[in-house]
Design a protein around this motif. Structure first.
Motif, PDB file in Angstrom:
ATOM      1  N   GLY A 235      41.023   3.021   8.137  1.00 14.16           N
ATOM      2  CA  GLY A 235      40.378   3.113   6.832  1.00 14.16           C
ATOM      3  C   GLY A 235      38.876   3.265   6.952  1.00 14.16           C
ATOM      4  O   GLY A 235      38.250   4.069   6.244  1.00 14.16           O
ATOM      5  N   ALA A 236      38.257   2.495   7.845  1.00 13.23           N
ATOM      6  CA  ALA A 236      36.823   2.628   8.079  1.00 13.23           C
ATOM      7  C   ALA A 236      36.501   4.007   8.639  1.00 13.23           C
ATOM      8  O   ALA A 236      35.509   4.652   8.258  1.00 13.23           O
ATOM      9  N   ARG A 237      37.353   4.485   9.540  1.00  9.85           N
ATOM     10  CA  ARG A 237      37.174   5.824  10.108  1.00  9.85           C
ATOM     11  C   ARG A 237      37.240   6.888   8.997  1.00  9.85           C
ATOM     12  O   ARG A 237      36.444   7.834   8.959  1.00  9.85           O
ATOM     13  N   GLY A 238      38.187   6.711   8.080  1.00  5.88           N
ATOM     14  CA  GLY A 238      38.305   7.664   6.977  1.00  5.88           C
ATOM     15  C   GLY A 238      37.119   7.632   6.044  1.00  5.88           C
ATOM     16  O   GLY A 238      36.708   8.677   5.504  1.00  5.88           O
ATOM     17  N   ALA A 239      36.528   6.449   5.815  1.00  2.00           N
ATOM     18  CA  ALA A 239      35.343   6.362   4.964  1.00  2.00           C
ATOM     19  C   ALA A 239      34.189   7.150   5.562  1.00  2.00           C
ATOM     20  O   ALA A 239      33.444   7.833   4.848  1.00  2.00           O
ATOM     21  N   VAL A 240      34.019   7.079   6.886  1.00  6.35           N
ATOM     22  CA  VAL A 240      32.981   7.862   7.557  1.00  6.35           C
ATOM     23  C   VAL A 240      33.237   9.351   7.375  1.00  6.35           C
ATOM     24  O   VAL A 240      32.331  10.124   7.026  1.00  6.35           O
ATOM     25  N   LEU A 241      34.479   9.776   7.599  1.00  7.33           N
ATOM     26  CA  LEU A 241      34.797  11.195   7.497  1.00  7.33           C
ATOM     27  C   LEU A 241      34.601  11.712   6.076  1.00  7.33           C
ATOM     28  O   LEU A 241      34.141  12.843   5.873  1.00  7.33           O
ATOM     29  N   ALA A 242      34.932  10.893   5.071  1.00  9.86           N
ATOM     30  CA  ALA A 242      34.707  11.305   3.685  1.00  9.86           C
ATOM     31  C   ALA A 242      33.217  11.481   3.413  1.00  9.86           C
ATOM     32  O   ALA A 242      32.802  12.441   2.744  1.00  9.86           O
ATOM     33  N   ALA A 243      32.407  10.557   3.912  1.00 11.37           N
ATOM     34  CA  ALA A 243      30.959  10.655   3.702  1.00 11.37           C
ATOM     35  C   ALA A 243      30.383  11.884   4.395  1.00 11.37           C
ATOM     36  O   ALA A 243      29.541  12.598   3.832  1.00 11.37           O
ATOM     37  N   LEU A 244      30.833  12.151   5.617  1.00 10.60           N
ATOM     38  CA  LEU A 244      30.301  13.298   6.349  1.00 10.60           C
ATOM     39  C   LEU A 244      30.751  14.609   5.731  1.00 10.60           C
ATOM     40  O   LEU A 244      30.002  15.595   5.732  1.00 10.60           O
ATOM     41  N   ALA A 245      31.979  14.641   5.190  1.00  9.41           N
ATOM     42  CA  ALA A 245      32.435  15.857   4.521  1.00  9.41           C
ATOM     43  C   ALA A 245      31.563  16.155   3.296  1.00  9.41           C
ATOM     44  O   ALA A 245      31.297  17.318   2.980  1.00  9.41           O
ATOM     45  N   ALA A 246      31.123  15.106   2.618  1.00  8.33           N
ATOM     46  CA  ALA A 246      30.327  15.277   1.403  1.00  8.33           C
ATOM     47  C   ALA A 246      28.848  15.508   1.694  1.00  8.33           C
ATOM     48  O   ALA A 246      28.204  16.339   1.044  1.00  8.33           O
ATOM     49  N   ARG A 247      28.288  14.773   2.657  1.00 11.19           N
ATOM     50  CA  ARG A 247      26.836  14.790   2.860  1.00 11.19           C
ATOM     51  C   ARG A 247      26.410  15.000   4.306  1.00 11.19           C
ATOM     52  O   ARG A 247      25.226  14.911   4.603  1.00 11.19           O
ATOM     53  N   GLY A 248      27.348  15.251   5.190  1.00 10.71           N
ATOM     54  CA  GLY A 248      26.994  15.372   6.593  1.00 10.71           C
ATOM     55  C   GLY A 248      25.957  16.437   6.867  1.00 10.71           C
ATOM     56  O   GLY A 248      25.035  16.238   7.671  1.00 10.71           O
ATOM     57  N   ALA A 249      26.090  17.594   6.225  1.00 11.04           N
ATOM     58  CA  ALA A 249      25.131  18.676   6.453  1.00 11.04           C
ATOM     59  C   ALA A 249      23.731  18.266   6.009  1.00 11.04           C
ATOM     60  O   ALA A 249      22.737  18.554   6.694  1.00 11.04           O
ATOM     61  N   ASP A 250      23.635  17.580   4.872  1.00 18.03           N
ATOM     62  CA  ASP A 250      22.327  17.134   4.381  1.00 18.03           C
ATOM     63  C   ASP A 250      21.691  16.119   5.325  1.00 18.03           C
ATOM     64  O   ASP A 250      20.466  16.060   5.452  1.00 18.03           O
ATOM     65  N   LEU A 251      22.537  15.313   5.970  1.00 14.93           N
ATOM     66  CA  LEU A 251      22.029  14.264   6.861  1.00 14.93           C
ATOM     67  C   LEU A 251      21.829  14.754   8.289  1.00 14.93           C
ATOM     68  O   LEU A 251      21.316  14.006   9.127  1.00 14.93           O
ATOM     69  N   GLY A 252      22.268  15.983   8.559  1.00 18.89           N
ATOM     70  CA  GLY A 252      22.185  16.473   9.927  1.00 18.89           C
ATOM     71  C   GLY A 252      23.197  15.808  10.840  1.00 18.89           C
ATOM     72  O   GLY A 252      22.970  15.706  12.048  1.00 18.89           O
ATOM     73  N   LEU A 253      24.330  15.373  10.258  1.00 16.06           N
ATOM     74  CA  LEU A 253      25.365  14.697  11.022  1.00 16.06           C
ATOM     75  C   LEU A 253      26.630  15.530  10.998  1.00 16.06           C
ATOM     76  O   LEU A 253      27.031  16.033   9.944  1.00 16.06           O
ATOM     77  N   ALA A 254      27.261  15.684  12.145  1.00 14.93           N
ATOM     78  CA  ALA A 254      28.528  16.401  12.228  1.00 14.93           C
ATOM     79  C   ALA A 254      29.369  15.758  13.317  1.00 14.93           C
ATOM     80  O   ALA A 254      28.844  15.295  14.326  1.00 14.93           O
ATOM     81  N   VAL A 255      30.685  15.715  13.086  1.00 15.02           N
ATOM     82  CA  VAL A 255      31.591  15.163  14.082  1.00 15.02           C
ATOM     83  C   VAL A 255      32.780  16.095  14.235  1.00 15.02           C
ATOM     84  O   VAL A 255      33.056  16.944  13.384  1.00 15.02           O
ATOM     85  N   ASP A 256      33.487  15.917  15.321  1.00 15.92           N
ATOM     86  CA  ASP A 256      34.724  16.647  15.573  1.00 15.92           C
ATOM     87  C   ASP A 256      35.852  15.870  14.894  1.00 15.92           C
ATOM     88  O   ASP A 256      36.341  14.878  15.427  1.00 15.92           O
ATOM     89  N   THR A 257      36.255  16.323  13.702  1.00 21.74           N
ATOM     90  CA  THR A 257      37.243  15.583  12.919  1.00 21.74           C
ATOM     91  C   THR A 257      38.560  15.452  13.669  1.00 21.74           C
ATOM     92  O   THR A 257      39.205  14.394  13.642  1.00 21.74           O
ATOM     93  N   ALA A 258      38.992  16.520  14.358  1.00 19.05           N
ATOM     94  CA  ALA A 258      40.246  16.456  15.096  1.00 19.05           C
ATOM     95  C   ALA A 258      40.184  15.376  16.178  1.00 19.05           C
ATOM     96  O   ALA A 258      41.165  14.661  16.418  1.00 19.05           O
ATOM     97  N   ARG A 259      39.041  15.247  16.813  1.00 20.60           N
ATOM     98  CA  ARG A 259      38.884  14.222  17.851  1.00 20.60           C
ATOM     99  C   ARG A 259      38.875  12.833  17.230  1.00 20.60           C
ATOM    100  O   ARG A 259      39.466  11.901  17.766  1.00 20.60           O
ATOM    101  N   TRP A 260      38.206  12.703  16.099  1.00 26.85           N
ATOM    102  CA  TRP A 260      38.138  11.397  15.421  1.00 26.85           C
ATOM    103  C   TRP A 260      39.513  10.928  14.973  1.00 26.85           C
ATOM    104  O   TRP A 260      39.750   9.726  14.877  1.00 26.85           O
ATOM    105  N   THR A 261      40.386  11.860  14.646  1.00 29.83           N
ATOM    106  CA  THR A 261      41.687  11.481  14.072  1.00 29.83           C
ATOM    107  C   THR A 261      42.853  11.711  15.021  1.00 29.83           C
ATOM    108  O   THR A 261      44.004  11.586  14.609  1.00 29.83           O
ATOM    109  N   ALA A 262      42.581  12.041  16.282  1.00 23.92           N
ATOM    110  CA  ALA A 262      43.676  12.227  17.246  1.00 23.92           C
ATOM    111  C   ALA A 262      44.455  10.923  17.385  1.00 23.92           C
ATOM    112  O   ALA A 262      43.869   9.854  17.542  1.00 23.92           O
TER     113      ALA A 262
END
Length: 497
Positions: A428-455
């Motif tokens: 659940g905490a992992r999903g909260a991060v991914l939701a935030a990055l999907a919404a604002r990651g580009a603005d924050l200069g943050l990007a992650v490998d979603t497939a790796r995060w959810t493997a």
């Protein structure tokens, strides 16, 4: 922020969990009234955020905090938490009364009346969501009738995570998932005037916080409530725990589902549309995409039913895997129905009279056979819910029950499909991060490998022999459910379909 514990996880940029922290929180009230001290919950959340943010973790954080890549403050704080209930606060996020938990039952008579007069069915046809006593709509209606001065003193009727977001950032808002039950119109994705009017609380609409199109986002106001978050730290909130777990497990495509083997069985399937015909059961939780909803059927049964059997037989959780290994499929004829909740069952059918039972007992029955029978019954209940929710694709799994590999094998055989065990800890905490990055990651200069995060951490494949065996056993389970439903209502003990 769960019902009984506040947790935080610090994640590295590759999704590795670097540190976790948890602090228990208490439940108060008596009888049907279940309340929480809002300030205690906020203090617990702040404590775990500080604990994981202060040590220089890498990357983002979920359900609490994480650290920046230079070992400094967190790059992002992303929060999730328990859904439903009612948390009444003033403009600064301070409580005007204790929070009413999602487990609170004082609005039960109101809900029963709405079910009897057709209001509940009418609203399900409009929103795709059922009414239940612990939902914000029912609780708000109860308070309006019984504590109107409390509502007059409040600025916002929030959910749990929204309160902490307000305290940390000053932003008053909620996300689509928490807004869904019961107020959201799935077509306009805004609060429905028809729902408010039907519940008699249209004059309280101003208490509902604005709904973010993605997830609420703000900046930390500095040392608020004792947290060490530097001023300006990005803070997001949402979705709430059920949809956040689905995101954290990588469940995003139509037909795919998530099974949370917790105190209750939370069964979710991604759907492209809101299903408003058929039996009025379960919920549809909106996401940031209009063509993606989560069809959620959270059953009242779950590990709580297994806990009861363990207690009655003098067994412990660490015995479960061994008991499953030492007993054959079918528990030598012992079978169970898992409906132990005093309030009955709510999915995939609604029946407050639902009750558990064991059959096939004689003097030779062992503790292990009772435990296996209940473990199998809970797996059957999960299949019943997931089929009703429309599962056709891949299935993720998480929750405390997923720690037992032998039990996961039972689930895989009963469900007839591989189980993808969600990457831990705290999906659940992992999903909260991914939701935030999907919404604002580009603005924050943050990007992650979603497939790796959810493997997934593990994939449990079904045994063909087990699948064949449980196909027949599941048909027998459905027969026993229908016969029991007839008995609960005084009818003949006969199969009806």
């Amino acid at each position: 922020m769960g019902t009984s514990v506040a947790k935080a996880v610090a994640f590295a940029e590759d999704g590795t969990a670097l540190r976790t922290e948890s602090v228990p929180v208490s439940l108060g009230g008596s009888g049907e009234r279940v309340e929480q001290d809002v300030d205690e919950v906020v203090r617990a959340a702040v404590r775990v955020i500080d604990a994981v943010a202060g040590g220089g973790a890498n990357g983002a954080a979920g359900g609490g905090a994480g650290g920046g890549s230079d070992g400094g403050p967190p790059a992002l704080v992303a929060m999730t938490g328990q859904g439903d209930g009612l948390w009444l606060v003033d403009a600064e996020g301070h409580p005007v009364r204790p929070a009413l938990s999602w487990m609170d039952g004082r609005a039960g008579d109101l809900v029963a009346g709405w079910m009897a007069d057709g209001t509940a069915l009418r609203l399900f046809r409009h929103t795709g969501n059922v009414l239940f006593p612990g939902s914000p709509g029912a609780l708000l209606a109860w308070l309006d009738r019984n504590e109107p001065a409390t509502l007059d003193a409040a600025t916002t009727a929030a959910c749990c995570k929204d309160v902490l977001h307000l305290r940390l950032t000053g932003e008053r808002c909620t996300d689509l998932s928490d807004a869904s039950v019961p107020f959201l119109d799935p077509t306009t994705r805004t609060y429905s005037p028809q729902v408010l009017e039907a519940l008699g609380i249209e004059h309280r609409e101003g208490l509902l916080p604005p709904v973010s199109a993605t997830v609420p986002f703000g900046r930390a106001r500095g040392d608020v409530d004792g947290t060490g978050l530097p001023e300006g730290t990005p803070v997001s909130s949402g979705p709430y725990d059920l949809p956040a777990c689905a995101l954290g497990a990588g469940i995003t495509e139509p037909g795919d589902g998530l099974l949370i083997i917790g105190t209750t069985l939370a069964c979710e399937v991604v759907a492209e549309r809101v299903v408003r015909d058929g039996d009025p059961v379960g919920f549809h939780l909106a996401t940031d995409r209009a063509d993606r909803n989560l069809r959620a059927l959270p059953a009242m049964t779950g590990t709580v039913a297994l806990d009861w059997v363990l207690g009655m037989t003098g067994s412990r959780h660490e015995h479960v895997s061994g008991m499953l290994d030492e007993t054959p499929r079918g528990a030598r004829g012992v079978a169970a129905l898992p409906y132990l909740s005093p309030s009955g069952e709510r999915v995939p059918f609604v029946d407050p009279r639902a009750r558990a039972e064991f059959t096939g007992l004689d003097l030779r029955a062992s503790r292990a056979e009772l435990v296996r029978a209940m473990c199998e019954a809970i797996a059957f209940a999960a299949r019943h819910c997931l089929e009703a929710a429309g599962l056709t694709g891949e299935l993720g799994v998480c929750g405390g029950g997923a720690r037992s590999l032998p039990w996961l094998r039972v689930f895989a055989d009963v469900l007839g499909r591989p189980l993808k065990v969600a990457r831990g800890p705290e999906p659940g905490a992992r999903g909260a991060v991914l939701a935030a990055l999907a919404a604002r990651g580009a603005d924050l200069g943050l990007a992650v490998d979603t497939a790796r995060w959810t493997a997934p951490d593990l994939v449990v494949d079904p045994d063909p022999e087990g699948v064949a065996y449980y196909e027949e056993a599941y048909a027998d389970y459905l027969y026993r459910v229908e016969a029991a439903r007839s008995r609960w209502h005084g009818g003949p003990c006969a199969h009806t379909g």
